[in-house]
Design an enzyme around this catalytic site. Structure first.
Site, PDB file in Angstrom:
ATOM      1  CE  LYS A  54      -3.868  -2.268   2.283  1.00 31.44           C
ATOM      2  NZ  LYS A  54      -4.471  -2.673   3.553  1.00 31.44           N
ATOM      3  CD  GLN A  98      -3.317  -4.456   6.691  1.00 30.71           C
ATOM      4  OE1 GLN A  98      -3.182  -3.473   5.966  1.00 30.71           O
ATOM      5  NE2 GLN A  98      -3.956  -5.542   6.288  1.00 30.71           N
ATOM      6  CG  ASP A 121      -9.834   0.238   5.015  1.00 28.29           C
ATOM      7  OD1 ASP A 121      -9.581  -0.089   3.848  1.00 28.29           O
ATOM      8  OD2 ASP A 121      -9.126  -0.068   5.993  1.00 28.29           O
TER       9      ASP A 121
END
Ligand code: NDP
Length: 301
Positions: A54, A98, A121
């Site tokens: 990422k 994460q 997200d």
């Protein structure tokens, strides 16, 4: 006739190119550089790989990218303070924690602490609620279903799904439910199936659009697929591959690819289908957040 293979690597590269160009223009026009922060707690090797990729992709797009690695024993309140600091950091447009987090940390609490306008997200209740009520223009949509929709629309060659029956197998908050909401927003007639669904093969074979987000290797067989259907395989499953040598493994989806591809109209492969779209959409969401900060229109994909 064999199905058209929907190449996620090619489409993801197109999205990333668009994000990169729009990022350069945003900086030139407004002086704003999109900023993304990735927070990882603990040393889970798979999570470390995701976080590194990422960060690498964000840098390639021209973003300001930071990652914070915290030890596995980090107390919950320290992580919450880190998230709050990032909420207040004007250089950061997107915050990503994460998952999974260590057991002593309440994942839900952490997610709900992320400012909704930086929740790239799309897991915060505000963004979930916006998607559920059709406010798709201002919601951050979870990256995997958002990417799946782009592949689907490419495959069908249209964005209005009026009159089409869609079956989504899987009802997770990360994939199944947001995917169903996106399909509904584009006028598909949607059924969500799960482990308690009766006669799943019959239901699946009624679908013009079949989305598999189950996590069971090659569960969906050819006779579950309506001839000509668009099949989006979100599943990523690692299975033993003794044919490649002792101890070797390979990735497969939730769909028995070869047999389903002989029946479907279009299909995403695993790997190389939905997978590459997820990080691409994370970049797209972060750019959209920065565009909102700068008061300019974000690109569409
Ligand atoms: P979850 O485990 O959270 O959800 C799985 C869903 O599948 C559940 O709703 C479950 O039903 C349903 N299910 C399980 N077994 C069956 C069955 N035998 N018949 C019908 N339904 C069943 O998984 P996720 O949604 O997080 O992920 C799904 C897959 O997608 C995984 O393989 C994952 O690795 C992959 N994935 C891929 C991503 C990508 O970037 N391409 C990103 C995220 C996920 P119930 O609710 O009743 O238990």
């Amino acid at each position: 006739m064999a199905a058209e293979v929907i190449d996620g690597k090619v489409v993801a590269a197109e999205v990333v190119e668009k994000v990169t160009n729009a990022t350069a223009k945003l900086l030139a026009d407004t002086g704003v550089t999109p900023g993304i922060a990735v927070v990882i707690v603990g040393e889970d090797p798979a999570s470390q790989v995701y976080v590194r990729s990422k960060g690498k992709r964000a840098t390639e797009c021209g973003f300001h990218s930071v990652s914070h690695t915290m030890p596995a024993e980090t107390p919950e309140d320290e992580l919450l303070t880190m998230v709050e600091n990032l909420n207040n950091d004007p250089a950061i447009d997107g915050i990503l924690v994460q998952l999974p987090l260590p057991d002593h940390i309440d994942e839900g609490k952490v997610i709900q602490t992320i400012a909704p306008e930086k929740d790239v997200d799309g897991f915060h209740f505000i963004n979930v609620g916006k998607l559920g009520t059709g406010e798709t223009d201002t919601a951050f949509v979870p990256c995997t279903p958002a990417g799946s929709m782009i592949l689907l629309k490419k495959a069908l060659g249209k964005s209005d799904l009026s009159g089409l029956n869609a079956v989504v197998v899987g009802r997770s908050n990360i994939v199944g439910k947001p995917m169903a909401n996106l399909l509904l927003a584009d006028n598909a007639t949607v059924t969500i199936a799960h482990s308690r669904t009766k006669d799943l093969p019959a239901l699946a074979s009624s679908a013009d659009i079949l989305v598999a987000a189950v996590g069971r290797p090659e569960m969906i067989k050819a006779d579950w697929v309506k001839p000509g259907a668009a099949v989006i395989d979100v599943g990523i499953n690692r299975i033993d591959a003794p044919e490649k040598g002792e101890g070797k493994s390979r990735l497969v989806g939730d769909v028995a690819y070869d047999e389903a591809a002989a029946i479907a109209g279009s299909i995403t492969p695993v790997p190389g289908g939905v997978g590459p779209m997820t990080i691409a959409m994370l970049m797209a969401n972060t750019l959209a957040s920065a565009c909102r900060r700068a008061g300019v229109e974000a690109p569409t994909y």
